[in-house]
Design an enzyme around this catalytic site. Structure first.
Site, PDB file in Angstrom:
ATOM      1  N   GLY A  77       0.831  -1.209   0.000  1.00 50.64           N
ATOM      2  CA  GLY A  77       0.000   0.000   0.000  1.00 50.64           C
ATOM      3  C   GLY A  77       0.856   1.245   0.000  1.00 50.64           C
ATOM      4  O   GLY A  77       0.548   2.236   0.668  1.00 50.64           O
ATOM      5  N   ALA A  78       1.961   1.194  -0.793  1.00 46.73           N
ATOM      6  CA  ALA A  78       2.952   2.283  -0.762  1.00 46.73           C
ATOM      7  C   ALA A  78       2.604   3.425  -1.707  1.00 46.73           C
ATOM      8  O   ALA A  78       3.356   4.387  -1.814  1.00 46.73           O
ATOM      9  CB  ALA A  78       4.331   1.726  -1.100  1.00 46.73           C
ATOM     10  N   TYR A 133     -14.173  -3.896   9.265  1.00 48.88           N
ATOM     11  CA  TYR A 133     -12.853  -3.273   9.405  1.00 48.88           C
ATOM     12  C   TYR A 133     -12.262  -3.545  10.799  1.00 48.88           C
ATOM     13  O   TYR A 133     -11.098  -3.948  10.925  1.00 48.88           O
ATOM     14  CB  TYR A 133     -13.002  -1.772   9.169  1.00 48.88           C
ATOM     15  CG  TYR A 133     -11.714  -0.985   9.185  1.00 48.88           C
ATOM     16  CD1 TYR A 133     -10.842  -1.030   8.105  1.00 48.88           C
ATOM     17  CD2 TYR A 133     -11.387  -0.183  10.281  1.00 48.88           C
ATOM     18  CE1 TYR A 133      -9.662  -0.289   8.119  1.00 48.88           C
ATOM     19  CE2 TYR A 133     -10.217   0.557  10.295  1.00 48.88           C
ATOM     20  CZ  TYR A 133      -9.353   0.501   9.217  1.00 48.88           C
ATOM     21  OH  TYR A 133      -8.188   1.234   9.225  1.00 48.88           O
ATOM     22  N   LYS A 178      -8.895  -5.637  11.686  1.00 51.27           N
ATOM     23  CA  LYS A 178      -7.762  -4.998  12.355  1.00 51.27           C
ATOM     24  C   LYS A 178      -7.475  -5.636  13.721  1.00 51.27           C
ATOM     25  O   LYS A 178      -6.326  -5.673  14.166  1.00 51.27           O
ATOM     26  CB  LYS A 178      -8.012  -3.492  12.492  1.00 51.27           C
ATOM     27  CG  LYS A 178      -8.036  -2.758  11.153  1.00 51.27           C
ATOM     28  CD  LYS A 178      -6.712  -2.882  10.418  1.00 51.27           C
ATOM     29  CE  LYS A 178      -6.632  -1.997   9.197  1.00 51.27           C
ATOM     30  NZ  LYS A 178      -5.332  -2.108   8.500  1.00 51.27           N
TER      31      LYS A 178
HETATM   32  P1  NAP Z   1      -5.285   4.948   1.665  1.00 49.25           P
HETATM   33  O1  NAP Z   1      -4.782   6.344   1.519  1.00 49.25           O
HETATM   34  O2  NAP Z   1      -6.660   4.628   1.240  1.00 49.25           O
HETATM   35  O3  NAP Z   1      -4.245   3.968   0.919  1.00 49.25           O
HETATM   36  C1  NAP Z   1      -4.487   2.588   0.908  1.00 49.25           C
HETATM   37  C2  NAP Z   1      -3.306   1.893   0.284  1.00 49.25           C
HETATM   38  O4  NAP Z   1      -3.582   0.474   0.251  1.00 49.25           O
HETATM   39  C3  NAP Z   1      -3.051   2.335  -1.133  1.00 49.25           C
HETATM   40  O5  NAP Z   1      -1.667   2.376  -1.359  1.00 49.25           O
HETATM   41  C4  NAP Z   1      -3.691   1.223  -1.948  1.00 49.25           C
HETATM   42  O6  NAP Z   1      -3.067   1.070  -3.191  1.00 49.25           O
HETATM   43  C5  NAP Z   1      -3.396   0.015  -1.075  1.00 49.25           C
HETATM   44  N1  NAP Z   1      -4.289  -1.112  -1.355  1.00 49.25           N
HETATM   45  C6  NAP Z   1      -5.626  -1.181  -1.135  1.00 49.25           C
HETATM   46  N2  NAP Z   1      -6.087  -2.381  -1.514  1.00 49.25           N
HETATM   47  C7  NAP Z   1      -5.020  -3.082  -1.985  1.00 49.25           C
HETATM   48  C8  NAP Z   1      -4.855  -4.397  -2.521  1.00 49.25           C
HETATM   49  N3  NAP Z   1      -5.889  -5.236  -2.650  1.00 49.25           N
HETATM   50  N4  NAP Z   1      -3.617  -4.780  -2.905  1.00 49.25           N
HETATM   51  C9  NAP Z   1      -2.574  -3.927  -2.807  1.00 49.25           C
HETATM   52  N5  NAP Z   1      -2.655  -2.687  -2.288  1.00 49.25           N
HETATM   53  C10 NAP Z   1      -3.877  -2.274  -1.893  1.00 49.25           C
HETATM   54  O7  NAP Z   1      -5.191   4.459   3.170  1.00 49.25           O
HETATM   55  P2  NAP Z   1      -4.343   5.021   4.424  1.00 49.25           P
HETATM   56  O8  NAP Z   1      -5.221   5.938   5.178  1.00 49.25           O
HETATM   57  O9  NAP Z   1      -3.005   5.445   3.991  1.00 49.25           O
HETATM   58  O10 NAP Z   1      -4.247   3.672   5.290  1.00 49.25           O
HETATM   59  C11 NAP Z   1      -3.099   2.852   5.305  1.00 49.25           C
HETATM   60  C12 NAP Z   1      -3.288   1.799   6.380  1.00 49.25           C
HETATM   61  O11 NAP Z   1      -3.486   2.421   7.645  1.00 49.25           O
HETATM   62  C13 NAP Z   1      -4.501   0.908   6.155  1.00 49.25           C
HETATM   63  O12 NAP Z   1      -4.221  -0.413   6.559  1.00 49.25           O
HETATM   64  C14 NAP Z   1      -5.535   1.519   7.064  1.00 49.25           C
HETATM   65  O13 NAP Z   1      -6.511   0.600   7.457  1.00 49.25           O
HETATM   66  C15 NAP Z   1      -4.682   1.968   8.228  1.00 49.25           C
HETATM   67  N6  NAP Z   1      -5.282   3.018   9.034  1.00 49.25           N
HETATM   68  C16 NAP Z   1      -5.552   4.243   8.513  1.00 49.25           C
HETATM   69  C17 NAP Z   1      -6.124   5.208   9.320  1.00 49.25           C
HETATM   70  C18 NAP Z   1      -6.428   6.605   8.838  1.00 49.25           C
HETATM   71  O14 NAP Z   1      -6.980   7.383   9.615  1.00 49.25           O
HETATM   72  N7  NAP Z   1      -6.116   6.958   7.619  1.00 49.25           N
HETATM   73  C19 NAP Z   1      -6.450   4.907  10.657  1.00 49.25           C
HETATM   74  C20 NAP Z   1      -6.169   3.656  11.145  1.00 49.25           C
HETATM   75  C21 NAP Z   1      -5.571   2.715  10.328  1.00 49.25           C
HETATM   76  P3  NAP Z   1      -3.793   1.315  -4.611  1.00 49.25           P
HETATM   77  O15 NAP Z   1      -5.202   1.730  -4.357  1.00 49.25           O
HETATM   78  O16 NAP Z   1      -2.967   2.359  -5.275  1.00 49.25           O
HETATM   79  O17 NAP Z   1      -3.678  -0.013  -5.259  1.00 49.25           O
END
Ligand code: NAP
Length: 258
Positions: free
Chosen positions: A24-25, A166, A170
């Site tokens: 998810g980079a 979700y 998690k």
């Molecule tokens: P984001 O901006 O929506 O980015 C999600 C990333 O995951 C993207 O790089 C996406 O890549 C990748 N991804 C999604 N489905 C995929 C798949 N099937 N195979 C490969 N890559 C996939 O999310 P974020 O907010 O940065 O979140 C990153 C992590 O932190 C997640 O695990 C999320 O649950 C966790 N998190 C986030 C928050 C928050 O407040 N933002 C809070 C708690 C936890 P592409 O779409 O480009 O393929």
């Protein structure tokens, strides 16, 4: 040499000569983690569903003098995960750091939740993390060293209405991590979990401003988090200073779960 020095600027963790795989980079937290680990000296292998989506991350790393390459893969596909890990091992022999960050939300109240919304979130967030841990864990076992950092969420610690799928995924990441921390410890591999609170990314941008303001009010530090806040903790768990810490869950949430 000047480039090497430049790529480590602003990082207190030395990952020179190491290979770090970050899922998810392409955006948000994963991009910040990839950029940070590269700044610490690691060669970064970034994974997302398409190479185009990864371009921005790879360019940012290279522009700072770091080394990075991308793989298009769906983390929930065992074939994709095997292809990536086999290829990276063949090229670099070792994978020192694995960050399972790819994740999605498909929110809705439990009574109205469709099967697909449950399956998709579990497959990407939990099964994807398992698949990469299993494949990279084998490489790390052979290398007698490794740092695995799995990204969970405060929703996996406390639960959150509207996020049954979700939160379950998690919470599952935490159980998985604690178990494999015990299974892999004898080979010098640590496994830790970072649980972000509310971080400003595409995932949270979709929420109405009113909700964001309410969340901010509930955060003791009175600000939403930045992806870099998470990347700092991941860098700590990736480096030598955390060598006696395994199986732990650290919330990086401005005090939300206190
Ligand atoms: P984001 O901006 O929506 O980015 C999600 C990333 O995951 C993207 O790089 C996406 O890549 C990748 N991804 C999604 N489905 C995929 C798949 N099937 N195979 C490969 N890559 C996939 O999310 P974020 O907010 O940065 O979140 C990153 C992590 O932190 C997640 O695990 C999320 O649950 C966790 N998190 C986030 C928050 C928050 O407040 N933002 C809070 C708690 C936890 P592409 O779409 O480009 O393929």
């Amino acid at each position: 040499m000047a480039e090497e020095a430049g790529s480590k600027a602003g990082c207190h963790v030395d990952l020179t000569g190491q290979t770090a795989l970050v899922t998810g980079a392409s955006r948000g937290i994963g991009r910040a983690i990839a950029v940070k680990l590269a700044a610490c000296g690691a060669r970064v292998v970034g994974v997302a569903r398409s190479l185009e989506a990864l371009e921005g991350t790879l360019e940012a790393i290279r522009a700072a003098g770091g080394e990075a390459e991308g793989y298009a893969a769906d983390v929930s596909s065992a074939e994709d995960v095997k292809r990536v890990v086999d290829d990276v091992e063949a090229k670099y022999q070792k994978i020192h750091v694995l960050v399972n960050n790819a994740g999605v939300t498909k929110d809705g109240l439990m009574l109205r939740m469709e099967d697909d919304a449950w399956d998709d979130v579990m497959n990407i967030n939990l099964k994807g993390t398992f698949l990469f841990c299993r494949a990279v864990g084998a490489v790390m076992m052979r290398g007698r060293y490794g740092r695995i950092i799995n990204i969970s969420s405060v929703s996996g610690i406390r639960g959150n209405p509207g996020q049954a799928n979700y939160s379950a995924s998690k919470a599952g990441v935490i159980g998985l991590s604690q178990t494999i921390a015990r299974e892999l410890a004898s080979r010098g591999i640590t496994v830790n979990v970072v649980a972000p609170g509310f971080i400003t990314t595409d995932m949270t941008d979709v929420l109405p401003d009113k909700i964001k303001a309410e969340v901010k009010e509930r955060i003791p530090l009175k600000r939403l988090g930045a992806p870099e806040d998470i990347a700092e903790m991941v860098a700590f768990f990736s480096g030598p200073a955390s060598s006696y810490v395994t199986g732990q869950v650290v919330a990086v949430d401005g005090g939300m779960t206190v």
